[in-house]
Design a protein around this motif. Structure first.
Motif, mmCIF file in Angstrom:
data_model
loop_
_atom_site.group_PDB
_atom_site.id
_atom_site.type_symbol
_atom_site.label_atom_id
_atom_site.label_comp_id
_atom_site.label_asym_id
_atom_site.label_seq_id
_atom_site.Cartn_x
_atom_site.Cartn_y
_atom_site.Cartn_z
ATOM 1 N N ALA C 64 47.354 34.975 30.302
ATOM 2 C CA ALA C 64 46.844 35.819 29.216
ATOM 3 C C ALA C 64 47.741 37.034 28.993
ATOM 4 C CB ALA C 64 45.407 36.248 29.536
ATOM 5 N N LEU C 65 48.191 37.648 30.092
ATOM 6 C CA LEU C 65 49.090 38.800 29.980
ATOM 7 C C LEU C 65 50.379 38.412 29.272
ATOM 8 C CD1 LEU C 65 48.739 40.447 33.538
ATOM 9 C CD2 LEU C 65 47.976 41.425 31.350
ATOM 10 N N ALA C 66 50.893 37.238 29.641
ATOM 11 C CA ALA C 66 52.153 36.781 29.048
ATOM 12 C C ALA C 66 51.976 36.538 27.564
ATOM 13 C CB ALA C 66 52.613 35.499 29.745
ATOM 14 N N GLU C 67 50.865 35.911 27.244
ATOM 15 C CA GLU C 67 50.616 35.592 25.845
ATOM 16 C C GLU C 67 50.481 36.879 25.025
ATOM 17 O OE1 GLU C 67 48.473 31.844 24.617
ATOM 18 O OE2 GLU C 67 46.895 33.367 24.463
ATOM 19 N N ARG C 104 35.517 34.886 30.823
ATOM 20 C CA ARG C 104 34.476 35.827 31.264
ATOM 21 C C ARG C 104 34.864 36.471 32.593
ATOM 22 N NH1 ARG C 104 30.586 32.178 29.723
ATOM 23 N NH2 ARG C 104 30.072 31.608 31.863
ATOM 24 N N ILE C 105 35.467 35.684 33.460
ATOM 25 C CA ILE C 105 35.829 36.189 34.786
ATOM 26 C C ILE C 105 36.978 37.201 34.697
ATOM 27 C CG2 ILE C 105 36.863 35.529 37.005
ATOM 28 C CD1 ILE C 105 35.337 32.856 36.720
ATOM 29 N N THR C 106 37.988 36.859 33.920
ATOM 30 C CA THR C 106 39.180 37.721 33.896
ATOM 31 C C THR C 106 39.074 38.808 32.838
ATOM 32 O OG1 THR C 106 40.267 36.286 32.291
ATOM 33 C CG2 THR C 106 40.686 35.823 34.614
ATOM 34 N N GLY C 107 38.175 38.598 31.892
ATOM 35 C CA GLY C 107 38.087 39.545 30.795
ATOM 36 C C GLY C 107 39.240 39.401 29.822
ATOM 37 N N ARG C 108 39.981 38.317 29.921
ATOM 38 C CA ARG C 108 41.113 38.084 29.030
ATOM 39 C C ARG C 108 41.117 36.611 28.644
ATOM 40 N NH1 ARG C 108 44.984 42.150 30.000
ATOM 41 N NH2 ARG C 108 44.434 43.432 31.798
ATOM 42 N N ASP C 109 41.398 36.360 27.374
ATOM 43 C CA ASP C 109 41.441 34.950 26.952
ATOM 44 C C ASP C 109 42.888 34.496 26.829
ATOM 45 O OD1 ASP C 109 40.407 32.488 26.211
ATOM 46 O OD2 ASP C 109 40.619 32.963 24.068
ATOM 47 N N TYR C 110 43.082 33.260 27.179
ATOM 48 C CA TYR C 110 44.398 32.646 27.025
ATOM 49 C C TYR C 110 44.239 31.468 26.065
ATOM 50 C CZ TYR C 110 48.355 29.595 28.163
ATOM 51 O OH TYR C 110 49.436 28.764 28.098
ATOM 52 N N ALA C 111 44.893 31.548 24.918
ATOM 53 C CA ALA C 111 44.699 30.535 23.886
ATOM 54 C C ALA C 111 45.626 29.339 24.062
ATOM 55 C CB ALA C 111 44.911 31.155 22.507
ATOM 56 N N GLY C 112 46.557 29.439 24.997
ATOM 57 C CA GLY C 112 47.454 28.313 25.236
ATOM 58 C C GLY C 112 48.726 28.346 24.404
#
Lengths: 188, 661, 283
Positions: C64-67, C104-112
């Protein structure tokens, strides 16, 4: 005497749980032994990899979880890559380790379980793994304080080990991930 | 004067890699009678064959020696080459320098060379004395006898009949159908056995070209290829099938119950009965052994109730004679008597230890339980069913050495049927190997596993009763541990054997049986549906354990062979059969009993010597239709009167001389 | 060409020279590396052996950070980190429920959107002429056993950029650098690095076997793409010799070090001075 009808009755839930956690269908395995044949760690195991699957197939929870083999598996996935029935044994081994830990059956993999715990503690505290700290902790807590000291010295002089852990800014966020996961899994 | 050509074949490296073929050819050129000797990479190939033909023409050869492989492989090939070259095809002699020499003496090439030359010398010596031969012509009765009305016999009969030839189909049971009629479903498609078998039974019974005998047995067979005569004993049914309408009142009202053979003892029948509702013919017979009237002289209920007066207690057996040109043996299989052999499985004393065929009747909708899986002892639905494979198969101590071939698949089918019919049931299958060599078979087995059958690799050592359960003690050899299962029902996959009575049929047909009692085919690969007796063919499990697809295929193959034979009005027989020099024959007839093909019999000739009055004298006569040229008579003849053409004493002595002197 | 760069914990410690050489070689080749800010540990084996959810979540934060950084695909030198990130990416992409739970766990979404690629894959995919043009100091037929290990090529459904049984991408790069890749049978055998701390005797045996097979194949050195493998095979070599009475002295270097050497980069820039068994081509 191993009573298969009783084991099947008692172990039905166990088989279901392993299948759910690993995403693998146990009946797919026809016990050809190719996993054992290619396993680089088989030489060190008390049960052969195919026997671990066999025990799960037969519903033998205690034996399938309480052995050295699941802890000696290095998850190299040689077995999964070559399985003629596309069984991901590496995923199955993960599931068994997870279940063994949750049930407190880590006696036969104590050293590895300890390593995993220390490693994850390090990640939870700092956000990253501190290799030197992990090694020292493991030595201390397994009663072998001077193990690998030559190795560590060699690495230190080459600048390949850090004395101090590098703590990331989001360390608290990482710690929260650990807590969240634990809360969710315990709530299951 | 013989002008012999020798042709040495390299057979690629098979011969050429061990011995020096050009060298051999050069040495062979110096043998008596040999006018040319050459070598060639592959003598059987088109260039090789042409080389022979050209040499025959160029060097006016009248004898040919081919030094190559076994005559079993290519003698026929080279006979045709001679015919194309304008020579009598029997003027070729082969020297087997491959199987008999280079294949077995590869490590010693010099000794192989010496041996090869000896073999060529022998062949040349014989070739110099070969005579042109020609076969005789015999007429063909264009009808076929099929023995056995199971799926093999039905298929063979229908295929021959459809090819336009008359068929006499003989079945010893009261109905057609054989073992297949007893099955519920068939692997690997799970289509119902009755749905595919009973239409064939009806077709056979109503086919204009098929003459059907049920409840009948072949008593004797005489004659030879193209000209057999079969005596068929029609057993007494005590019911006139001309009058009987098959209404069923008789068997409904019959007071006597007998365990049903058709249901493998899982159910009962009456003393007057049809074996199963779809039987063909759908008319009953009386079981004289159990019938109350025959036992006590009283009852007659069936006779009294029969609306057409068809019951006839006075009926007697009859014998019919049928002339046929070919015979198909399709006598099928029986199951190994496990109860007599396996004490560790209870010697048959536990009612809930049954065979696979009994299980078929239990799951069959037309069977005694209406298709509900209920165990025999108390009718309860079994929750844990154990299948044990290889009972009597692959067991040299108690049963048979061979694999019965069908058990792996029908056990997978049974496992699926239990899982389908008994929700929540547990199924364990003890096996040594799972053999699934057939189209869709492995997938079918995997399906059984996927549906929940637990396969355990290991033989079962013991089955015993403990209270209400059966304890099955086996091993899981993959875990390397003894295991046990508490079972409600145990099903044994018992070995397939030749049908009871097969030995008698083997004898009456004059064919051979293998060490296990199965009919012996003429060649395991190249002549699988033929026997060594001309005109007698094989179909189905009488030849070896075989499943339905293979049986139907083989029956079709046998039918094609029969149709080929019957398509000709005449046959040319092999000329390499016995012939009698009547002048030398003393009429002792010692040769008659040694003939395995019953080809010899006494005959009478009238002769006049010098000016004495004509007188009659007994000599032996050869039936060239029956004779297979084995030479047993030749060896038995003290006066040297009987010889096999192509293997005369003179020829054989010349060979010995060339080899040994 | 620009990538988001995930170094991973080892590349800041035991695999320091992999980080150095990767950056140096990429710099020379004109590949821009933008490190993910504040990345965390991928969790490695201890995470997936303990909790599937934890393993995915730890990697998901990095993804997610990278994205969010938006600098293209993530390139990962370390085989272990690469495989963990790639597994997480695959599972998150295939299971929307898991993606939601992890978000929900990380508080960040990764869309791929940001893909995950191994550095070997990226360099192996470069134009060969471009690579060849950088070679100023060819390796003169040095015999190299390319050691891919487990995680770079397995499971193929996750990695997939090279053949899992006979990978060739590293061999091709090594050949470009003027070395001669030797054919050998242990390209993808496990070196047991995961057990280095907890079950050392097991690891030593596996290391011994790999060194032995490489030496019998005529290799002058081993080339690898994983800090766990490199550390295991290099730093433990002396220990193996003590335990088994062997006399191995096979340099074990990263493929980036080998390439960098051929590019004429300095030992120091490539961290070649940090190896236990010294790499001295041509000596």
């Amino acid at each position: 005497m191993l009573n298969l009808s009783r084991a099947a009755a008692d172990g039905a839930h166990f088989v279901e749980e392993v299948e759910k956690r690993s995403g693998q269908r146990l009946t797919h395995c026809y016990q050809c032994g190719k996993c054992t044949a290619g396993c680089p760690l088989a030489f060190s195991m008390d049960l052969m990899p195919h026997q671990v699957i066999r025990l799960v197939q037969l519903g033998l929870r205690e034996e399938a979880l309480d052995n050295k083999a699941v802890w000696l598996c290095s998850t190299c996935a040689t077995c999964s890559t070559r399985c003629p029935k596309n069984v991901d044994l590496a995923a199955l081994m993960d599931a068994l380790r997870i279940m063994a830990r949750r049930e407190g059956r880590t006696r036969k993999g104590a050293s590895t379980a300890l390593f995993n715990r220390i490693f994850l503690d390090s990640v939870r505290r700092h956000g990253r793994a501190h290799e030197l700290g992990i090694g020292l902790q493991h030595n201390l807590r397994s009663g072998k304080p001077f193990k690998d000291s030559d190795l560590a010295r060699g690495l230190l002089v080459r600048g390949r080990l850090k004395f101090r852990p590098s703590r990331i800014k989001g360390a608290a966020e990482v710690a929260r991930i650990f807590a969240e996961v634990k809360r969710m899994e315990d709530g299951q | 004067m013989p002008r012999t050509g020798v042709f040495v074949c390299w057979c690629g490296s098979n011969i050429g890699g061990v011995v020096d073929c050009p060298g051999l050819a050069a040495e062979a050129a110096r043998l008596p009678g040999v006018v040319i000797s050459v070598d060639e990479k592959y003598m059987c190939s088109a260039p090789g064959q042409n080389k022979i033909i050209e040499a025959v023409r160029e060097h006016r050869l009248n004898r040919v020696v081919v030094a190559s492989c076994s005559p079993r492989l290519h003698e026929e090939t080279f006979r045709k080459v001679l015919a194309r070259a304008g020579l009598n095809p029997y003027l070729v002699e082969m020297a087997n320098i491959r199987e008999h020499c280079t294949w077995v003496h590869g490590p010693e090439p010099e000794r192989a060379r010496v041996k090869a030359l000896s073999l060529i010398r022998r062949a040349a010596a014989k070739a110099n004395r070969l005579q042109p031969l020609s076969g005789s012509r015999i007429p063909v009765t264009r009808r076929c006898l099929v023995i056995g009305g199971g799926i093999a016999g039905l298929q063979a009969a229908l295929d021959v009949a459809d090819a336009g030839h008359e068929v006499v189909l003989v079945e010893r049971e009261p109905t057609l159908g054989g073992n297949m009629a007893k099955l519920d479903k068939t692997f690997p498609t799970l289509d119902c056995s009755a749905c595919i078998n009973t239409p064939k039974m009806v077709s056979a019974a109503s086919h204009p070209n098929i003459r059907l005998y049920t409840w009948a047995e072949v008593e004797s067979l005489t004659g030879y290829i193209g000209n057999f005569e079969a005596a068929i004993r029609q057993k007494a049914r005590y019911v006139d099938h001309e009058k009987c309408t098959g209404c069923g009142i008789c068997w409904e009202k019959c007071p006597t119950r007998v365990p049903s053979e058709f249901d493998a003892g899982m159910g009962d029948r009456k003393a007057i009965y049809i074996p199963f509702p779809q039987a063909v013919p759908n008319k009953p017979v009386i079981d004289r052994e159990h019938c109350r009237y025959f036992k006590t002289g009283k009852c007659r209920i069936c006779q009294k109730l029969c609306p057409t007066g068809a019951v006839d207690y006075e009926q007697e057996e009859e014998t019919a004679v049928e002339k046929v040109g070919a015979v198909v043996a399709a006598t099928g299989f029986s199951l190994f008597d496990w109860a007599g052999a396996y004490g560790e499985y209870g010697y048959g004393k536990y009612p809930d230890v049954i065979t696979g065929l009994q299980f078929e009747r239990l799951v069959n909708a037309a069977g005694p339980t209406g298709g509900k899986v209920r165990r025999p002892s108390d009718g309860a639905v079994p929750q844990t069913v154990v299948f044990v494979k290889c009972v009597g198969s692959r067991d040299e101590a108690k049963g048979r050495a061979y694999c019965s071939r069908i058990c792996c698949m029908y056990t997978a089918k049974h496992a699926l049927q239990v899982l389908e019919k008994v929700p929540g049931a547990r199924v364990f299958v003890f096996y040594m190997d799972v053999r699934t060599a057939g189209k869709g078979y492995e997938e079918f087995y995997q399906r059984a596993v996927r549906e929940g059958a637990v396969y355990v690799r290991g033989r079962v050592s013991k089955i015993y009763r403990d209270g209400g359960r059966l304890v099955v003690k086996g091993a899981d050899t993959l875990l390397g541990r003894p295991v046990e299962v508490d079972a409600d029902l145990v099903v044994l996959a018992t070995a397939v054997e030749p049908a009871a009575g097969a030995a008698a049929v083997v004898r009456l047909l004059g064919v051979n049986a293998d060490q296990d009692g199965f009919f012996q085919e003429a060649h395991p690969k190249l002549r699988p549906v033929e026997t060594h007796t001309g005109g007698v063919f094989l179909a189905g499990a009488c030849q070896a354990p075989r499943d339905i697809p293979d049986t139907v295929a083989q029956a079709g193959g046998a039918a094609a062979k029969v149709a080929g034979l019957l398509s000709r009005p005449e046959l040319v027989t092999s000329p390499m059969v016995s012939s009698v020099n009547e002048a030398l024959c003393s009429g002792c007839l010692l040769c008659v009993p040694v003939c395995p093909y019953r080809a010899l019999e006494a005959g009478v000739i009238t002769e006049r010597i010098n000016h004495h009055p004509a007188r009659e004298r007994v000599v032996v006569k050869v039936n060239t239709g029956l004779c297979q040229g084995c030479g047993a008579c030749n060896a038995a003849c003290r006066s040297g009167a009987v010889e096999v053409r192509g293997f005369t004493n003179e020829q054989i002595l010349a060979e010995l001389e060339a080899l040994c002197l | 060409m620009n990538y988001t760069y995930y170094a991973g914990c080892s590349l800041h410690a035991t695999g320091r020279e992999f980080d150095l050489s990767a950056r140096a070689v990429c710099g020379r080749l004109g590949i821009g590396l933008a490190e993910i800010p504040d990345w965390n540990c991928c969790g490695a084996s201890p995470a997936h052996s303990t909790s599937h959810l934890l393993a995915v979540a730890l990697s998901a934060r990095n993804l997610a950070l990278a994205e969010a950084q938006g600098a293209g695909d993530i390139v990962v030198p370390c085989a272990a980190c690469y495989q963990r990130l790639a597994v997480a990416r695959k599972e998150l992409g295939e299971d929307p429920g898991l993606r939601e739970q992890v978000a929900r766990i990380t508080g960040r979404d990764y869309a791929g959107r940001a893909g995950v690629r191994s550095l070997l894959e990226v360099l192996g995919g470069l134009d060969t002429e471009h690579l060849k043009a950088q070679v100023t100091r060819p390796l003169g037929g040095l015999k190299a056993a390319c050691y891919y290990g487990c995680l770079l090529v397995r499971p193929p459904a996750v990695t997939g950029f090279d053949d899992p049984e006979d990978p060739r991408s590293m061999d091709d790069l090594v050949r470009l650098a003027g070395a001669e890749p030797v054919p050998w049978g242990y390209k993808t055998e496990c070196c047991g690095a995961a057990h280095g701390v907890a079950n050392e005797p097991v690891t030593l045996k596996l290391v011994r076997d790999i060194l032995e097979v490489a030496r019998r194949a005529g290799a002058d050195c081993l080339v690898c793409a994983c800090p766990l493998c490199q550390n295991n095979l290099d730093a433990r070599q002396e220990h193996v010799n003590r335990v088994f009475g062997t006399d191995f002295g096979l340099p074990v270097l990263y493929f980036t070090q080998l390439l960098g050497w051929a590019f004429g980069l300095s030992d120091r820039d490539l961290g070649l001075d940090k190896l236990f068994v010294k790499f001295r081509p041509g000596v």
